[in-house]
Design a protein around this motif. Sequence first.
Motif, PDB file in Angstrom:
ATOM      1  N   PRO A  51       0.832  -1.203   0.000  1.00 30.27           N
ATOM      2  CA  PRO A  51       0.000   0.000   0.000  1.00 30.27           C
ATOM      3  C   PRO A  51       0.870   1.257   0.000  1.00 30.27           C
ATOM      4  CG  PRO A  51      -0.732  -1.536   1.691  1.00 30.27           C
ATOM      5  CD  PRO A  51       0.567  -2.053   1.159  1.00 30.27           C
ATOM      6  N   ALA A  63     -10.602  -1.880  -3.130  1.00 31.22           N
ATOM      7  CA  ALA A  63      -9.709  -1.443  -2.059  1.00 31.22           C
ATOM      8  C   ALA A  63      -9.650  -2.501  -0.948  1.00 31.22           C
ATOM      9  CB  ALA A  63     -10.175  -0.110  -1.495  1.00 31.22           C
ATOM     10  N   TYR A  64     -10.804  -3.056  -0.584  1.00 28.54           N
ATOM     11  CA  TYR A  64     -10.853  -4.083   0.462  1.00 28.54           C
ATOM     12  C   TYR A  64     -10.046  -5.310   0.035  1.00 28.54           C
ATOM     13  CZ  TYR A  64     -12.627  -7.183   4.074  1.00 28.54           C
ATOM     14  OH  TYR A  64     -12.718  -8.047   5.126  1.00 28.54           O
ATOM     15  N   TYR A  67      -6.244  -4.481   0.248  1.00 29.28           N
ATOM     16  CA  TYR A  67      -5.729  -4.426   1.616  1.00 29.28           C
ATOM     17  C   TYR A  67      -5.836  -5.791   2.300  1.00 29.28           C
ATOM     18  CZ  TYR A  67      -4.441  -2.331   6.089  1.00 29.28           C
ATOM     19  OH  TYR A  67      -3.806  -2.017   7.254  1.00 29.28           O
ATOM     20  N   ASN A  68      -6.828  -6.574   1.951  1.00 29.23           N
ATOM     21  CA  ASN A  68      -6.977  -7.904   2.530  1.00 29.23           C
ATOM     22  C   ASN A  68      -5.805  -8.801   2.120  1.00 29.23           C
ATOM     23  OD1 ASN A  68      -8.393  -9.809   4.116  1.00 29.23           O
ATOM     24  ND2 ASN A  68      -9.226 -10.736   2.264  1.00 29.23           N
ATOM     25  N   TYR A  70      -2.804  -7.692   1.253  1.00 25.78           N
ATOM     26  CA  TYR A  70      -1.655  -7.151   1.992  1.00 25.78           C
ATOM     27  C   TYR A  70      -1.656  -7.667   3.437  1.00 25.78           C
ATOM     28  CZ  TYR A  70       1.110  -3.923   4.747  1.00 25.78           C
ATOM     29  OH  TYR A  70       2.004  -3.389   5.637  1.00 25.78           O
ATOM     30  N   SER A  71      -2.813  -7.624   4.088  1.00 21.27           N
ATOM     31  CA  SER A  71      -2.885  -8.057   5.484  1.00 21.27           C
ATOM     32  C   SER A  71      -2.580  -9.548   5.610  1.00 21.27           C
ATOM     33  CB  SER A  71      -4.260  -7.743   6.080  1.00 21.27           C
ATOM     34  OG  SER A  71      -5.261  -8.587   5.552  1.00 21.27           O
ATOM     35  N   ILE A  78      -8.365  -8.257   8.505  1.00 17.90           N
ATOM     36  CA  ILE A  78      -8.937  -6.905   8.507  1.00 17.90           C
ATOM     37  C   ILE A  78     -10.450  -6.958   8.606  1.00 17.90           C
ATOM     38  CG2 ILE A  78      -7.041  -5.918   7.194  1.00 17.90           C
ATOM     39  CD1 ILE A  78      -8.959  -5.839   4.744  1.00 17.90           C
ATOM     40  N   LYS A  95     -12.686   3.412   6.466  1.00 17.34           N
ATOM     41  CA  LYS A  95     -11.457   2.945   7.103  1.00 17.34           C
ATOM     42  C   LYS A  95     -11.526   1.426   7.200  1.00 17.34           C
ATOM     43  CE  LYS A  95      -8.911   3.854  11.391  1.00 17.34           C
ATOM     44  NZ  LYS A  95      -8.969   4.580  12.677  1.00 17.34           N
ATOM     45  N   CYS A  98      -7.260  -3.426  11.310  1.00 17.13           N
ATOM     46  CA  CYS A  98      -6.868  -4.760  11.745  1.00 17.13           C
ATOM     47  C   CYS A  98      -8.039  -5.377  12.500  1.00 17.13           C
ATOM     48  CB  CYS A  98      -5.640  -4.661  12.651  1.00 17.13           C
ATOM     49  SG  CYS A  98      -5.161  -6.237  13.406  1.00 17.13           S
ATOM     50  N   SER A 119      -4.078   0.122   9.671  1.00 16.23           N
ATOM     51  CA  SER A 119      -5.320   0.561   9.021  1.00 16.23           C
ATOM     52  C   SER A 119      -5.016   1.237   7.703  1.00 16.23           C
ATOM     53  CB  SER A 119      -6.086   1.531   9.923  1.00 16.23           C
ATOM     54  OG  SER A 119      -5.349   2.721  10.102  1.00 16.23           O
ATOM     55  N   ILE A 120      -6.042   1.423   6.916  1.00  8.24           N
ATOM     56  CA  ILE A 120      -5.951   2.176   5.669  1.00  8.24           C
ATOM     57  C   ILE A 120      -7.189   3.071   5.632  1.00  8.24           C
ATOM     58  CG2 ILE A 120      -7.081   0.364   4.322  1.00  8.24           C
ATOM     59  CD1 ILE A 120      -5.311   1.143   1.961  1.00  8.24           C
TER      60      ILE A 120
END
Length: 124
Positions: A51, A63-64, A67-68, A70-71, A78, A95, A98, A119-120
Amino acid sequence: MKEKGSKPHAQGGAAAAVPHPRAQPGEEHVSALVKAIAGFAKRETEAVVNPKLGTSFVSLGEAYEFYNIYSWESGFGIRYGESSLDSQGSKCMQKFVCACEGKPTKYNNSPLSCECTASIHLLC
């Protein structure tokens, strides 16, 4: 954007370039996830997704998903966090946090609440 209830890439296959809401006529938007995978394939990065400030997404679902992944690579889960509406009632901020975000309280002493700050923040 996808219609309510639809799942992004539910049928599998490669993600196609789609017009970005703020794109000039004739421009196409390649999703952040596709760019990340292409960069990883060229070994430009150690992780599949990284990110960065200024990354744009076509939808909250995209976006979810980004980031998912990445997490998952980083070892945490997340969930959706706070969101805000503008004066017209449209979502203007979302937002993702975690799954362990939050502080244990007298009424919620779950061991999953560990005050994690990962968070993002997305501006819609």
